[in-house]
Scaffold this motif. Structure first.
Motif, PDB file in Angstrom:
ATOM      1  N   UNK A  78      31.232  63.938  14.026  1.00 24.71           N
ATOM      2  CA  UNK A  78      30.010  63.627  13.287  1.00 24.71           C
ATOM      3  C   UNK A  78      30.129  64.290  11.925  1.00 24.71           C
ATOM      4  N   UNK A  79      29.427  63.724  10.949  1.00 17.85           N
ATOM      5  CA  UNK A  79      29.527  64.304   9.615  1.00 17.85           C
ATOM      6  C   UNK A  79      28.500  63.735   8.678  1.00 17.85           C
ATOM      7  N   UNK A  80      28.274  64.439   7.574  1.00 18.82           N
ATOM      8  CA  UNK A  80      27.277  63.983   6.617  1.00 18.82           C
ATOM      9  C   UNK A  80      27.773  62.780   5.811  1.00 18.82           C
ATOM     10  N   UNK A  81      26.845  61.999   5.352  1.00 19.13           N
ATOM     11  CA  UNK A  81      27.120  60.938   4.382  1.00 19.13           C
ATOM     12  C   UNK A  81      26.150  61.200   3.242  1.00 19.13           C
ATOM     13  N   UNK A  82      26.669  61.645   2.115  1.00 17.45           N
ATOM     14  CA  UNK A  82      25.788  61.997   0.999  1.00 17.45           C
ATOM     15  C   UNK A  82      26.547  61.830  -0.311  1.00 17.45           C
ATOM     16  N   UNK A  83      26.020  62.428  -1.374  1.00 22.26           N
ATOM     17  CA  UNK A  83      26.620  62.250  -2.692  1.00 22.26           C
ATOM     18  C   UNK A  83      28.056  62.778  -2.752  1.00 22.26           C
ATOM     19  N   UNK A  84      28.402  63.732  -1.897  1.00 21.37           N
ATOM     20  CA  UNK A  84      29.777  64.255  -1.887  1.00 21.37           C
ATOM     21  C   UNK A  84      30.719  63.329  -1.142  1.00 21.37           C
ATOM     22  N   UNK A  85      30.173  62.334  -0.467  1.00 26.91           N
ATOM     23  CA  UNK A  85      31.022  61.375   0.229  1.00 26.91           C
ATOM     24  C   UNK A  85      30.822  61.423   1.728  1.00 26.91           C
ATOM     25  N   UNK A  86      31.875  61.046   2.430  1.00 27.58           N
ATOM     26  CA  UNK A  86      31.812  60.968   3.880  1.00 27.58           C
ATOM     27  C   UNK A  86      32.985  61.772   4.450  1.00 27.58           C
ATOM     28  N   UNK A  87      32.750  62.451   5.551  1.00 31.25           N
ATOM     29  CA  UNK A  87      33.850  63.194   6.198  1.00 31.25           C
ATOM     30  C   UNK A  87      34.812  62.195   6.831  1.00 31.25           C
ATOM     31  N   UNK A  88      36.086  62.426   6.634  1.00 30.09           N
ATOM     32  CA  UNK A  88      37.127  61.539   7.174  1.00 30.09           C
ATOM     33  C   UNK A  88      38.007  62.332   8.139  1.00 30.09           C
ATOM     34  N   UNK A  89      38.698  61.586   8.990  1.00 30.29           N
ATOM     35  CA  UNK A  89      39.579  62.224   9.959  1.00 30.29           C
ATOM     36  C   UNK A  89      40.629  63.083   9.245  1.00 30.29           C
ATOM     37  N   UNK A  90      40.970  64.188   9.878  1.00 28.83           N
ATOM     38  CA  UNK A  90      42.022  65.069   9.370  1.00 28.83           C
ATOM     39  C   UNK A  90      43.262  64.908  10.245  1.00 28.83           C
ATOM     40  N   UNK A  91      44.350  65.534   9.830  1.00 26.36           N
ATOM     41  CA  UNK A  91      45.576  65.497  10.643  1.00 26.36           C
ATOM     42  C   UNK A  91      45.616  66.721  11.562  1.00 26.36           C
ATOM     43  N   UNK A  92      46.037  66.482  12.771  1.00 30.00           N
ATOM     44  CA  UNK A  92      46.293  67.602  13.675  1.00 30.00           C
ATOM     45  C   UNK A  92      47.813  67.753  13.789  1.00 30.00           C
ATOM     46  N   UNK A  93      48.247  68.923  14.236  1.00 31.62           N
ATOM     47  CA  UNK A  93      49.677  69.223  14.256  1.00 31.62           C
ATOM     48  C   UNK A  93      50.077  69.813  15.602  1.00 31.62           C
ATOM     49  N   UNK A  94      51.291  69.497  16.064  1.00 39.95           N
ATOM     50  CA  UNK A  94      51.758  70.077  17.325  1.00 39.95           C
ATOM     51  C   UNK A  94      51.903  71.601  17.216  1.00 39.95           C
ATOM     52  N   UNK A  95      51.515  72.262  18.275  1.00 40.05           N
ATOM     53  CA  UNK A  95      51.635  73.720  18.347  1.00 40.05           C
ATOM     54  C   UNK A  95      52.450  74.057  19.591  1.00 40.05           C
ATOM     55  N   UNK A  96      53.388  74.978  19.440  1.00 44.07           N
ATOM     56  CA  UNK A  96      54.124  75.469  20.599  1.00 44.07           C
ATOM     57  C   UNK A  96      53.960  76.985  20.679  1.00 44.07           C
ATOM     58  N   UNK A  97      53.980  77.473  21.903  1.00 45.68           N
ATOM     59  CA  UNK A  97      53.905  78.915  22.132  1.00 45.68           C
ATOM     60  C   UNK A  97      55.137  79.307  22.929  1.00 45.68           C
ATOM     61  N   UNK A  98      55.884  80.247  22.381  1.00 47.79           N
ATOM     62  CA  UNK A  98      57.102  80.704  23.055  1.00 47.79           C
ATOM     63  C   UNK A  98      57.199  82.214  22.902  1.00 47.79           C
ATOM     64  N   UNK A  99      57.237  82.896  24.021  1.00 49.22           N
ATOM     65  CA  UNK A  99      57.346  84.358  24.053  1.00 49.22           C
ATOM     66  C   UNK A  99      56.340  85.022  23.121  1.00 49.22           C
ATOM     67  N   UNK A 100      55.112  84.513  23.175  1.00 52.42           N
ATOM     68  CA  UNK A 100      54.031  85.147  22.427  1.00 52.42           C
ATOM     69  C   UNK A 100      53.950  84.741  20.966  1.00 52.42           C
ATOM     70  N   UNK A 101      54.833  83.855  20.525  1.00 42.74           N
ATOM     71  CA  UNK A 101      54.809  83.400  19.137  1.00 42.74           C
ATOM     72  C   UNK A 101      54.198  82.003  19.053  1.00 42.74           C
ATOM     73  N   UNK A 102      53.236  81.824  18.150  1.00 42.76           N
ATOM     74  CA  UNK A 102      52.568  80.542  17.959  1.00 42.76           C
ATOM     75  C   UNK A 102      53.227  79.840  16.774  1.00 42.76           C
ATOM     76  N   UNK A 103      53.771  78.650  17.021  1.00 44.87           N
ATOM     77  CA  UNK A 103      54.478  77.904  15.979  1.00 44.87           C
ATOM     78  C   UNK A 103      53.805  76.560  15.748  1.00 44.87           C
ATOM     79  N   UNK A 104      53.618  76.216  14.478  1.00 44.39           N
ATOM     80  CA  UNK A 104      53.004  74.947  14.106  1.00 44.39           C
ATOM     81  C   UNK A 104      54.066  74.062  13.474  1.00 44.39           C
ATOM     82  N   UNK A 105      54.036  72.792  13.841  1.00 46.94           N
ATOM     83  CA  UNK A 105      54.974  71.780  13.352  1.00 46.94           C
ATOM     84  C   UNK A 105      54.242  70.901  12.352  1.00 46.94           C
ATOM     85  N   UNK A 106      54.486  71.116  11.056  1.00 48.51           N
ATOM     86  CA  UNK A 106      53.775  70.354  10.017  1.00 48.51           C
ATOM     87  C   UNK A 106      54.718  69.348   9.380  1.00 48.51           C
TER      88      UNK A 106
END
Ligand code: FES
Length: 106
Positions: A78-106
């Motif tokens: 859900x999102x506002x629709x106003x003079x600033x515009x409309x909220x649009x979908x964002x990109x999500x990224x794969x995340x892996x956890x290995x031996x306590x380390x959080x890694x993001x794949x961008x």
């Protein structure tokens, strides 16, 4: 694709978020009940830092005008629709956890 270690699991407790820069790109990383998610870190509506928002389960709420995004896929719930515009979908990224380390794949 670039894989980047962004934090240790012990640095990001359940219900918490951090903002990281990956090659000049802002990404928010969140811990939802022990599972880690990553999504674009800037709101598509008015450019707010989403890491300053509020988590409600998988839903991240923008701190400025309360657009709500699903962390699992970056979709606007859900999102506002106003003079600033409309909220649009964002990109999500794969995340892996290995031996306590959080890694993001961008
Ligand atoms: Fe996020 Fe407006 S800046 S909803």
């Amino acid at each position: 694709m670039v894989k980047m270690m962004v934090c240790l699991t012990s640095d990001l407790l359940p219900g918490k978020m951090i903002s990281v820069e990956i090659l000049g790109h802002s990404v928010v990383v969140a811990n939802v009940d022990g599972e880690f998610y990553a999504m674009d870190g800037i709101c598509s509506h008015g450019l707010a830092d989403l890491a300053r928002g509020r988590l409600d389960g998988f839903i991240l709420e923008c701190p400025r005008h309360y657009a709500r995004y699903d962390l699992r896929d970056g979709r606007v719930v859900s999102g506002p629709v106003d003079a600033e515009g409309i909220a649009r979908d964002l990109r999500s990224y794969p995340v892996t956890v290995d031996r306590g380390c959080v890694t993001v794949d961008v």
